[in-house]
Design an enzyme around this catalytic site. Structure first.
Site, short mmCIF file in Angstrom:
data_model
loop_
_atom_site.label_atom_id
_atom_site.label_comp_id
_atom_site.label_asym_id
_atom_site.label_seq_id
_atom_site.Cartn_x
_atom_site.Cartn_y
_atom_site.Cartn_z
N MET A 50 40.32 87.26 8.47
CA MET A 50 41.50 87.76 8.40
C MET A 50 42.04 89.13 7.87
O MET A 50 42.96 89.95 8.45
CB MET A 50 42.39 86.47 8.18
CG MET A 50 43.97 86.89 8.18
SD MET A 50 44.95 85.69 7.54
CE MET A 50 44.95 84.42 8.49
N ARG A 83 54.06 92.41 42.24
CA ARG A 83 54.20 92.09 40.72
C ARG A 83 55.70 92.15 41.00
O ARG A 83 56.53 91.25 41.30
CB ARG A 83 53.62 93.04 39.89
CG ARG A 83 53.70 92.19 38.36
CD ARG A 83 52.90 93.23 37.38
NE ARG A 83 53.48 94.57 37.28
CZ ARG A 83 52.87 95.47 36.17
NH1 ARG A 83 52.09 95.41 35.57
NH2 ARG A 83 53.36 96.77 36.35
N TYR A 137 31.95 84.26 7.90
CA TYR A 137 32.44 82.92 8.51
C TYR A 137 31.23 82.71 9.52
O TYR A 137 30.96 83.57 10.40
CB TYR A 137 33.68 82.73 8.86
CG TYR A 137 34.92 82.79 7.99
CD1 TYR A 137 34.76 81.59 7.33
CD2 TYR A 137 35.54 83.84 8.06
CE1 TYR A 137 35.88 81.47 6.05
CE2 TYR A 137 36.79 83.63 6.88
CZ TYR A 137 36.80 82.51 6.05
OH TYR A 137 37.76 82.33 5.01
N LYS A 156 57.34 102.13 26.34
CA LYS A 156 57.87 100.51 26.27
C LYS A 156 56.77 100.01 25.08
O LYS A 156 55.88 100.71 24.63
CB LYS A 156 57.43 99.92 27.64
CG LYS A 156 56.23 100.07 28.12
CD LYS A 156 55.78 99.56 29.42
CE LYS A 156 54.27 99.51 30.00
NZ LYS A 156 54.17 99.49 31.23
C1 LIG Z 1 53.53 100.74 31.66
C2 LIG Z 1 53.94 101.19 33.17
C3 LIG Z 1 53.64 102.46 33.33
C4 LIG Z 1 52.44 103.35 32.46
O1 LIG Z 1 51.30 102.97 32.73
P1 LIG Z 1 50.12 103.46 32.02
O2 LIG Z 1 48.74 102.79 32.71
O3 LIG Z 1 50.06 103.26 30.75
O4 LIG Z 1 50.30 104.81 32.30
C5 LIG Z 1 53.83 103.04 34.49
N1 LIG Z 1 54.82 102.48 35.40
C6 LIG Z 1 55.24 101.32 35.09
C7 LIG Z 1 56.17 100.52 36.10
C8 LIG Z 1 54.68 100.85 34.03
O5 LIG Z 1 55.30 99.28 33.61
#
Ligand SMILES: *Cc1c(COP(=O)(O)O)cnc(C)c1O
Length: 369
Positions: free
Chosen positions: A306, A130, A258, A35
């Protein structure tokens, strides 16, 4: 000449880290979680490195389309399922497996017209609060799905909130594991419970048919600083590096950058690095944070701006204009600066830094040999 900054994606490290996941969960299949554009690495850049996984899991439908376009015929899992009913058409067409975490998603399936029954991962909210069905609603949702001709296989999933640590002074996963067993222990179907932290720390207890490995695939450590990348044998899948494009010789009382947040106590030489927060390097890194110059550890000086930041060259008399700077990942001569250390200095986690690599940074790929 472009600015000297670049990111390198290390496919061999991705493959290595997935092999580590397999060692920890030898009886499970491995989802490489890709993802967020493969945690900022770029799905296309990472792809050959994650092909050794049994499946690819993500959130966005366009990312599922991209891995199918790359020729991936194996399992694909949408971790949050569909966002509207017509997303199911893409799932049917591309054979995507998808999470089902709420009644609306069951309603859409019941209305979906398809000749290709779907494989779904029914999600239990075992305590993270969640996504997922409550323990009270879970079995009714399972029964509804089981009665639908649109569904041919129901797998079971849940997600741990504290697999990387303790929770409220007690073991981080026991309460959720117990909740899962109580509600779903006797239901048929494959199970997927573990994220990276649970895969590394708890697989013997958690078990399951599929582990979901995100951060560890990229060489990030879910339980840093309790453990580090060397402890888990994880290698960085991303290097961010640049060069020194100028130097300054400071005298006592001179300030840097800065806000003049750093004042030299005596003579000091600093290098100016072509990397700033517009490249994805965190602005909240304080003075004195770790960085490599020519593969040698030194520290940042003053505030990050930046496009530039400053580094301390007092201990590096041979470093100067053109010296290689490693912001995180692999440096020259076998040196490594774990992203977790930079993240910690900035008050965040490696996940956030990887995902925030800026678009303006050119990316190259170290291919799998
Ligand atoms: C992002 C995610 C993972 C992976 O989690 P990591 O801590 O990066 O291994 C696993 N299951 C779900 C549902 C996620 O959204």
């Amino acid at each position: 000449m472009p600015r000297p900054i670049e990111a390198i994606i290390h496919q061999p490290a991705l493959a290595h880290n997935l092999a580590v996941a397999r060692r920890h969960a030898p009886d499970a299949k491995v989802w490489a979680v890709i993802k967020a554009n493969a945690y900022g690495h770029g799905i296309e850049n990472a792809f050959d490195g994650v092909r050794s996984a049994d499946g690819l899991a993500m959130i966005d439908l366009d990312e599922a389309q991209r891995v199918r376009a790359l020729g991936w015929r194996g399992p694909v899992l949408l971790l949050e399922g569909c966002f509207e009913q017509r997303d199911l058409e893409l799932c049917s067409r591309l054979k995507l497996w998808h999470a089902v975490h709420c009644e609306e998603q069951v309603d859409w399936l019941a209305m979906h017209k398809t000749h290709e029954p779907h494989r779904v991962f029914l999600k239990l909210n075992s305590g993270m609060n969640r996504l997922g069905f409550s323990p009270q609603a879970f079995r009714a949702a399972w029964a509804r799905l089981n009665a639908l001709p649109q569904v041919d296989e129901i797998s079971l999933m849940t997600h741990f909130s504290d697999a990387d640590s303790e929770r409220l002074g007690a073991d981080g996963i026991a309460h959720q594991l117990a909740a899962f067993q109580a509600v779903a222990g006797d239901l048929p179907g494959e199970r997927s419970l573990a994220n990276s932290a649970a895969t590394l720390r708890h697989t013997a207890r958690v078990g399951g048919d599929w582990v979901r490995c995100g951060i560890m695939s990229y060489g990030g450590v879910p339980d840093f600083p309790e453990h580090d990348a060397a402890y888990w044998d994880l290698k960085p899948a991303m290097t961010l590096r640049s060069k020194i494009i100028g130097t300054q010789d400071l005298q006592a009382g001179d300030t840097v950058g800065y806000g003049s947040s750093f004042t030299a106590q005596g003579p000091k030489r600093i290098g100016i690095v072509a990397c700033g927060y517009a490249d994805g390097y965190p602005r909240h890194v304080p003075h004195g944070s770790p960085i490599l110059v020519d593969g040698v550890r030194t520290t940042t000086v003053g505030r990050v701006s930046m496009d530039m930041l400053a580094v301390d060259l007092d201990a590096l008399p041979n470093a100067g204009f053109g010296s290689e700077v490693t912001l995180w990942g692999n440096g020259p001569h076998g040196s490594v600066l774990p992203i977790d250390e930079v993240a910690r200095a900035a008050g965040t986690i490696g996940y956030e830094l990887m995902c925030a690599l800026a678009r303006r940074v050119p990316v190259s790929v170290e291919h799998l040999s």
